[in-house]
Design a protein around this motif. Structure first.
Motif, PDB file in Angstrom:
ATOM      1  N   ILE A 155     -27.729 -33.276  22.048  1.00 18.50           N
ATOM      2  CA  ILE A 155     -28.106 -32.094  22.820  1.00 18.50           C
ATOM      3  C   ILE A 155     -26.863 -31.297  23.190  1.00 18.50           C
ATOM      4  N   HIS A 156     -27.082 -30.030  23.479  1.00 20.40           N
ATOM      5  CA  HIS A 156     -26.063 -29.132  24.005  1.00 20.40           C
ATOM      6  C   HIS A 156     -26.191 -29.086  25.523  1.00 20.40           C
ATOM      7  N   ILE A 157     -25.067 -29.048  26.224  1.00 21.23           N
ATOM      8  CA  ILE A 157     -25.077 -28.818  27.670  1.00 21.23           C
ATOM      9  C   ILE A 157     -24.004 -27.791  28.009  1.00 21.23           C
ATOM     10  N   MET A 158     -24.166 -27.153  29.138  1.00 20.19           N
ATOM     11  CA  MET A 158     -23.143 -26.266  29.677  1.00 20.19           C
ATOM     12  C   MET A 158     -22.327 -27.009  30.735  1.00 20.19           C
ATOM     13  N   ARG A 159     -21.064 -26.680  30.825  1.00 20.48           N
ATOM     14  CA  ARG A 159     -20.226 -27.197  31.904  1.00 20.48           C
ATOM     15  C   ARG A 159     -20.840 -26.837  33.252  1.00 20.48           C
ATOM     16  N   GLY A 160     -20.880 -27.821  34.169  1.00 24.59           N
ATOM     17  CA  GLY A 160     -21.240 -27.505  35.546  1.00 24.59           C
ATOM     18  C   GLY A 160     -22.631 -27.924  35.965  1.00 24.59           C
ATOM     19  N   ILE A 161     -23.095 -27.298  37.048  1.00 24.03           N
ATOM     20  CA  ILE A 161     -24.363 -27.624  37.692  1.00 24.03           C
ATOM     21  C   ILE A 161     -25.210 -26.352  37.758  1.00 24.03           C
ATOM     22  N   PRO A 162     -26.530 -26.438  37.585  1.00 25.05           N
ATOM     23  CA  PRO A 162     -27.344 -25.222  37.588  1.00 25.05           C
ATOM     24  C   PRO A 162     -27.171 -24.397  38.861  1.00 25.05           C
ATOM     25  N   ARG A 163     -26.994 -23.106  38.669  1.00 23.98           N
ATOM     26  CA  ARG A 163     -26.882 -22.228  39.842  1.00 23.98           C
ATOM     27  C   ARG A 163     -28.153 -22.286  40.683  1.00 23.98           C
ATOM     28  N   ALA A 164     -29.294 -22.426  40.012  1.00 25.29           N
ATOM     29  CA  ALA A 164     -30.565 -22.510  40.742  1.00 25.29           C
ATOM     30  C   ALA A 164     -30.568 -23.714  41.680  1.00 25.29           C
TER      31      ALA A 164
ATOM     32  N   ALA B 279     -20.627 -27.333  43.983  1.00 27.89           N
ATOM     33  CA  ALA B 279     -20.528 -26.197  43.071  1.00 27.89           C
ATOM     34  C   ALA B 279     -19.412 -25.248  43.496  1.00 27.89           C
ATOM     35  N   ASP B 280     -18.772 -24.653  42.506  1.00 29.92           N
ATOM     36  CA  ASP B 280     -17.787 -23.599  42.747  1.00 29.92           C
ATOM     37  C   ASP B 280     -18.439 -22.275  42.366  1.00 29.92           C
ATOM     38  N   PRO B 281     -18.855 -21.456  43.339  1.00 29.85           N
ATOM     39  CA  PRO B 281     -19.597 -20.232  43.022  1.00 29.85           C
ATOM     40  C   PRO B 281     -18.754 -19.168  42.333  1.00 29.85           C
ATOM     41  N   TYR B 282     -17.448 -19.384  42.275  1.00 28.66           N
ATOM     42  CA  TYR B 282     -16.576 -18.434  41.574  1.00 28.66           C
ATOM     43  C   TYR B 282     -16.300 -18.864  40.133  1.00 28.66           C
ATOM     44  N   SER B 283     -16.836 -20.002  39.739  1.00 33.92           N
ATOM     45  CA  SER B 283     -16.622 -20.522  38.386  1.00 33.92           C
ATOM     46  C   SER B 283     -17.908 -20.372  37.583  1.00 33.92           C
ATOM     47  N   ILE B 284     -18.023 -19.225  36.899  1.00 32.15           N
ATOM     48  CA  ILE B 284     -19.226 -18.904  36.137  1.00 32.15           C
ATOM     49  C   ILE B 284     -18.814 -18.554  34.722  1.00 32.15           C
ATOM     50  N   CYS B 285     -19.493 -19.118  33.759  1.00 36.45           N
ATOM     51  CA  CYS B 285     -19.232 -18.804  32.354  1.00 36.45           C
ATOM     52  C   CYS B 285     -19.372 -17.295  32.126  1.00 36.45           C
ATOM     53  N   SER B 286     -18.482 -16.716  31.344  1.00 35.28           N
ATOM     54  CA  SER B 286     -18.488 -15.268  31.132  1.00 35.28           C
ATOM     55  C   SER B 286     -19.636 -14.795  30.252  1.00 35.28           C
ATOM     56  N   TRP B 287     -20.270 -15.731  29.505  1.00 34.82           N
ATOM     57  CA  TRP B 287     -21.311 -15.299  28.574  1.00 34.82           C
ATOM     58  C   TRP B 287     -22.653 -15.983  28.787  1.00 34.82           C
ATOM     59  N   ASN B 288     -22.726 -16.963  29.691  1.00 33.99           N
ATOM     60  CA  ASN B 288     -23.993 -17.614  30.006  1.00 33.99           C
ATOM     61  C   ASN B 288     -24.070 -17.798  31.518  1.00 33.99           C
ATOM     62  N   PRO B 289     -25.102 -17.248  32.167  1.00 32.70           N
ATOM     63  CA  PRO B 289     -25.116 -17.223  33.629  1.00 32.70           C
ATOM     64  C   PRO B 289     -25.805 -18.400  34.301  1.00 32.70           C
ATOM     65  N   ASP B 290     -26.073 -19.477  33.561  1.00 36.13           N
ATOM     66  CA  ASP B 290     -26.938 -20.529  34.091  1.00 36.13           C
ATOM     67  C   ASP B 290     -26.264 -21.464  35.092  1.00 36.13           C
ATOM     68  N   MET B 291     -24.927 -21.610  35.013  1.00 36.77           N
ATOM     69  CA  MET B 291     -24.272 -22.708  35.721  1.00 36.77           C
ATOM     70  C   MET B 291     -23.130 -22.223  36.623  1.00 36.77           C
ATOM     71  N   TYR B 292     -22.868 -23.018  37.656  1.00 32.77           N
ATOM     72  CA  TYR B 292     -21.614 -22.963  38.404  1.00 32.77           C
ATOM     73  C   TYR B 292     -20.745 -24.143  37.968  1.00 32.77           C
ATOM     74  N   GLY B 293     -19.439 -23.957  37.958  1.00 30.34           N
ATOM     75  CA  GLY B 293     -18.558 -25.085  37.726  1.00 30.34           C
ATOM     76  C   GLY B 293     -18.660 -26.089  38.870  1.00 30.34           C
ATOM     77  N   VAL B 294     -18.268 -27.326  38.570  1.00 26.18           N
ATOM     78  CA  VAL B 294     -18.250 -28.400  39.569  1.00 26.18           C
ATOM     79  C   VAL B 294     -16.799 -28.656  39.963  1.00 26.18           C
ATOM     80  N   ARG B 295     -16.543 -28.781  41.248  1.00 23.72           N
ATOM     81  CA  ARG B 295     -15.174 -28.927  41.736  1.00 23.72           C
ATOM     82  C   ARG B 295     -14.695 -30.374  41.596  1.00 23.72           C
ATOM     83  N   PRO B 296     -13.734 -30.629  40.705  1.00 26.68           N
ATOM     84  CA  PRO B 296     -13.217 -31.997  40.541  1.00 26.68           C
ATOM     85  C   PRO B 296     -12.640 -32.522  41.859  1.00 26.68           C
TER      86      PRO B 296
END
Length: 439
Positions: free
Chosen positions: A111-120, A139-156
């Motif tokens: 399967i394919h996944i996006m980095r991070g956690i769903p913004r929803a 979640a890091d609300p400032y870490s959003i993929c530039s071409w797919n809006p589904d996820m926020y990055g997760v703060r290590p």
């Protein structure tokens, strides 16, 4: 870290279906692979992006990824397959029934996944399995993929962050996932990406299942080669690769930049093979734009470089010629048997790569005509053989002593040189045994 003993080979839904593939289509392609390609080493069936979206493919002429799309998700912030497209997932089964069917065919499931956690999930302050923290807290609300809006990055390092990735892999392992392509992570545009790669690798190690980790998109960073190897199985050295000669010509330079960094179990990835019928999900179903000679060149370079091979075609529509391209055992054997591939000659017309058999009994030579003119090599003998044998690996015929080899524009020749052949073109004195145009 699980180490694949060879560069993975399989099929990915993206080049044909874009974001819209469904269960019936995946099964049809898996059945075709089992019947026609499994015996040649093709084994992974990978469902690419947006399998969780209820809005995938809608308003495709306006945007590829629907902003704030309705997504299927469990109570622990983990995305689930869209039930309309993957009906066997209903009732909390996820991809387990589909993976089980693919395994029964003798194949492996990815399967394919996006980095991070769903913004929803972050907006709803949803739970994280195995943690008291909630999605918004990691979640890091400032870490959003530039071409797919589904996820926020997760703060290590944030409490709950590793637990979130652990919970993903626990779920995927229960489904029977064998391959994960993680996107928006390989080139480490986001500040958290490197840390998220580590968390993902640690989660895979904990899950108890052998899972290949593929990082996208590229270009990967050559100076991070050791980091990629320590944490993944394959990593993209290019952005999305499509069916035009300019992109293929550029790949020779990318492979040269990575030629010293290919190791068993860790593979710089030239991206998918856009062969056969592609582009339906993009609204322009078409036959690949590569000529037949360019297709052979692509397969030769990918195999010589020992890149993973992921077919992008709708397999049920493969023609006989394309199928023969994908089932040439001699060319595919380079993935298993060869090592130390490198470019040893280039000019404006010709590129030459050399590699060797792992048991040191043979050498391989690939000669590519990257010019716009046929027969850029002078049409006169240039191969001088004294003892042993030289075999054309595409045609499976022996090359005779003092043979004149003529290569079409954008075409190639791949030679298997047996031990005992006194062939200077396989060694350091290449130019003394090859006559080039204009010499």
């Amino acid at each position: 870290m699980y180490r694949a003993t060879r560069a993975p080979m399989g099929w990915n839904s993206y080049d044909y279906y874009d974001t819209t593939v469904n269960e019936r289509q995946v099964i049809a392609n898996a059945e075709y692979m089992a019947r026609h390609l499994l015996d040649y080493g093709w084994e992974y069936v990978v469902v690419d992006i947006d399998w969780y979206s209820r809005d995938a493919g809608k308003n495709r002429e306006q945007f590829q990824y629907a902003p704030f799309a309705r997504v299927e998700m469990d109570e622990y912030s983990r995305l689930l397959p869209c039930p309309e497209r993957f009906p066997s997932s209903v009732g909390g089964k996820g991809f387990a029934p589909l993976a089980d069917y693919i395994h029964r065919l003798g194949l492996k499931f990815g399967i394919h996944i996006m980095r991070g956690i769903p913004r929803a999930a972050a907006h709803r302050h949803m739970h994280i399995y195995g943690s008291e923290r909630t999605a918004d807290e990691i979640a890091d609300p400032y870490s959003i993929c530039s071409w797919n809006p589904d996820m926020y990055g997760v703060r290590p390092g944030e409490p709950g962050a590793q637990e979130y990735y652990d919970s993903l892999l626990e779920l995927y392992a229960a489904w029977g996932v064998d391959f994960i392509k993680c996107d928006d992570i390989c080139r480490m545009d986001a500040e958290s990406a490197k840390g998220e790669i580590v968390m993902l690798r640690q989660a895979i190690e904990k899950c108890g299942r052998e899972i290949v980790l593929s990082l996208s998109p590229g270009p990967a960073l050559p100076e991070e080669a050791d980091f990629y190897y320590e944490n993944a199985n394959m990593w993209r050295i290019t952005d999305d690769f499509w069916d035009n000669w300019g992109s293929l010509r550029d790949m020779f330079d990318r492979c040269r930049n990575w030629q010293d960094k290919v190791r068993d179990g860790g593979y710089p990835d030239c991206d998918m093979l856009p062969l056969g019928r592609i582009g339906m999900g993009f609204g322009e179903e078409r036959q690949t734009g590569f000529t037949r000679e360019e297709q052979k060149t692509m397969m030769s370079l990918w195999c010589f470089f020992r890149s993973p091979l992921m077919l992008g075609a709708e397999m049920t529509k493969l023609d006989d010629w394309t199928l023969s391209l994908l089932t040439n055992r001699r060319i595919l054997s380079l993935l298993d048997d060869s090592c130390n591939a490198r470019e040893i000659y280039r000019d404006g017309n010709i590129l030459v790569w050399r590699s060797e058999k792992k048991d040191a009994t043979e050498e391989y030579l690939a000669i590519f005509n990257v010019s716009e003119f046929p027969n850029a090599l002078c049409p006169k003998p240039f191969i001088r053989v004294a003892g042993g044998s030289v075999t054309d690996m595409w045609e499976n015929v022996e090359v005779k002593e003092s043979a004149a080899l003529e290569i079409p524009s954008h075409g190639c020749m791949v030679l298997d040189i047996s031990a005992g052949s006194n062939l200077e073109s396989a060694g350091s004195n290449l130019e003394s045994s090859i006559d080039f145009a204009g010499r």
